[in-house]
Design a protein around this motif. Structure first.
Motif, short mmCIF file in Angstrom:
data_model
loop_
_atom_site.label_atom_id
_atom_site.label_comp_id
_atom_site.label_asym_id
_atom_site.label_seq_id
_atom_site.Cartn_x
_atom_site.Cartn_y
_atom_site.Cartn_z
N PRO A 197 -9.93 -1.02 -3.89
CA PRO A 197 -11.08 -0.48 -3.21
C PRO A 197 -10.95 0.98 -2.79
N LEU A 198 -9.84 1.64 -2.49
CA LEU A 198 -9.53 3.08 -2.14
C LEU A 198 -9.70 3.87 -3.16
N CYS A 199 -9.54 3.42 -4.56
CA CYS A 199 -9.82 4.15 -5.73
C CYS A 199 -11.05 4.12 -6.11
N GLY A 202 2.04 -9.87 -1.75
CA GLY A 202 2.83 -9.63 -3.09
C GLY A 202 2.31 -8.47 -3.76
N PRO A 203 2.61 -7.89 -4.85
CA PRO A 203 2.07 -6.67 -5.30
C PRO A 203 0.70 -6.85 -5.83
N LEU A 204 0.42 -7.94 -6.52
CA LEU A 204 -0.74 -8.28 -7.25
C LEU A 204 -1.83 -8.39 -6.04
N ARG A 205 -1.46 -8.88 -4.85
CA ARG A 205 -2.55 -8.91 -3.77
C ARG A 205 -2.63 -7.58 -3.42
N ILE A 206 -1.80 -6.75 -3.10
CA ILE A 206 -1.80 -5.20 -2.56
C ILE A 206 -2.55 -4.49 -3.35
N ILE A 207 -2.36 -4.38 -4.75
CA ILE A 207 -2.75 -3.60 -5.56
C ILE A 207 -4.68 -3.89 -5.86
N THR A 208 -4.68 -5.17 -5.88
CA THR A 208 -6.41 -5.80 -6.13
C THR A 208 -7.10 -5.63 -4.77
N ARG A 209 -6.49 -6.06 -3.67
CA ARG A 209 -7.37 -6.23 -2.46
C ARG A 209 -7.17 -4.77 -1.68
N HIS A 210 -6.27 -4.12 -1.90
CA HIS A 210 -6.02 -2.93 -0.86
C HIS A 210 -6.06 -1.59 -1.71
N MET A 267 -5.87 9.58 -12.77
CA MET A 267 -6.27 9.71 -11.37
C MET A 267 -5.93 8.42 -10.47
N ALA A 268 -5.98 7.16 -10.89
CA ALA A 268 -5.65 6.07 -10.31
C ALA A 268 -3.91 6.06 -10.03
N ARG A 269 -3.27 6.55 -10.79
CA ARG A 269 -1.86 6.49 -10.56
C ARG A 269 -1.59 7.63 -9.23
N ALA A 270 -2.21 8.81 -9.57
CA ALA A 270 -2.06 9.90 -8.52
C ALA A 270 -2.46 9.25 -7.00
N GLU A 271 -3.58 8.46 -7.08
CA GLU A 271 -4.02 8.06 -5.93
C GLU A 271 -3.21 7.06 -5.25
N THR A 272 -2.57 6.08 -6.04
CA THR A 272 -1.74 4.92 -5.81
C THR A 272 -0.54 5.53 -5.02
N LEU A 273 -0.04 6.47 -5.88
CA LEU A 273 1.36 7.14 -5.40
C LEU A 273 1.26 7.65 -3.75
N THR A 274 0.06 8.10 -3.46
CA THR A 274 -0.19 8.37 -2.02
C THR A 274 -0.46 7.16 -1.10
N ILE A 275 -1.27 6.07 -1.68
CA ILE A 275 -1.57 5.24 -0.69
C ILE A 275 -0.29 4.29 -0.55
N ARG A 276 0.54 4.00 -1.52
CA ARG A 276 1.31 3.11 -1.54
C ARG A 276 2.48 3.59 -0.34
N SER A 277 2.79 4.74 -0.02
CA SER A 277 3.61 4.96 0.94
C SER A 277 3.01 5.24 2.46
N SER A 278 1.63 4.63 2.65
CA SER A 278 1.13 4.83 3.88
C SER A 278 1.46 3.75 4.56
#
Length: 304
Positions: free
Chosen positions: A215-217, A204-212, A181-192
């Motif tokens: 929270p959306l997942c 960086g990737p770590l900040r984007i994943i943890t901070r942005h 489920m988290a991967r499916a949502e991330t694939l949508t969010i990362r192209s926004s």
């Protein structure tokens, strides 16, 4: 501030501050959650379960471990044993009350482990893609290829019986759906566009994943966790029934059913009452999960 003014402040369509918008959103979500009587029923049952577990020493009429072989297998309503006694003369109501602590303990630990692992694996795989995605998702597929209870049995057989090992085994079998489920949502969010803007600012990737992304997942994760609780409770009860979970004389509900199955025809209450407890709590989690899905899931929200 009067009650009417407070209500108008909470229901305002044009909040004056970020705090007001956040509090108003929580309040409106609460109204939607409690407007469904089935969801409210589930919430009340689980609240009662938490209170019963917290106040077990005050509510239990007897020590759950005290044996009285002269009063074994007594029926419901016998003396002050309101739900009868088991094959060793222990009070079933007291064991049921203390067993609620074990149920909540298992649920809490699995909730702290499985969704966190799944969220981490899923978001990393979805954001990084490439070989990282292939390795993590193929590992996830291996876990998903086996039925959950069968895989949990295999892990407990390797780790040894016990409640901590049962929790670890259930957690190891529960995380793959959260990762998917988290991967499916991330694939949508990362192209926004907002992720592209954050990346251009040097994040960086770590900040984007943890901070942005995390929270959306979270909202979808909470819904999935709540709906999965019934399965977690049943898996724990199944391990207890087979003697691989909480060990005697622990008053775990699955173990109580296992102990009472020998007397099911003549003394039905010994196994039936803990079974009804498992059914009630599982149903309550499902009812609450349906209500949370209406409130938190942006794709289904507001239909409750």
């Amino acid at each position: 501030m009067s009650e009417q003014t407070l209500k108008q402040w909470l229901l305002s369509d044009a909040p004056a501050s970020r705090m007001q918008a956040r509090v108003a959103g929580l309040y409106q979500g609460w109204l939607r959650l409690t407007s469904n009587w089935m969801t409210l029923t589930g919430l009340l049952i689980l609240t009662a379960l938490v209170l019963i577990a917290a106040c077990a020493p005050l509510l239990a009429p007897h020590d759950p471990f005290d044996q009285d072989l002269l009063n074994r297998l007594k029926p419901i309503g016998f003396d002050d044993h309101y739900l009868g006694t088991d094959s060793l003369g222990r009070d079933i109501l007291s064991r049921l009350i203390y067993g609620s602590r074990i149920t909540l303990y298992i649920v809490a630990l699995v909730t702290l482990i499985a969704p966190v692992v799944g969220l981490l694996v899923g978001t990393v795989a979805g954001y990084l893609g490439g070989w990282a995605d292939q390795i993590l998702m193929r590992t996830t597929d291996v876990f998903l290829a086996f039925p959950r209870l069968v895989l949990a049995l295999a892990f407990v057989a390797a780790l040894g019986p016990g409640i901590e090992n049962a929790v670890l085994a259930i957690s190891l079998t529960a995380w793959p759906p959260y990762a998917r489920m988290a991967r499916a949502e991330t694939l949508t969010i990362r192209s926004s566009e907002f992720i592209a803007a954050i990346r251009l600012q040097g994040a960086g990737p770590l900040r984007i994943i943890t901070r942005h992304i995390w929270p959306l997942c979270i909202s979808s994760l909470i819904v999935r966790v709540t709906l999965d609780m019934a399965g977690i409770i049943l898996a724990a009860a199944g391990l207890g029934f087979l003697g691989l979970g909480a060990q005697p004389p622990s008053p775990e509900w699955g173990a109580m059913i296992s102990e009472g199955r020998r007397f099911i025809l003549d003394h039905w209450w010994v196994a039936t009452i803990p079974g009804l407890a498992i059914f009630t709590v599982s149903l309550a989690f499902n009812l609450l999960g349906d209500g949370l899905r209406d409130v938190l899931d942006p794709k289904d929200g507001g239909h409750g």
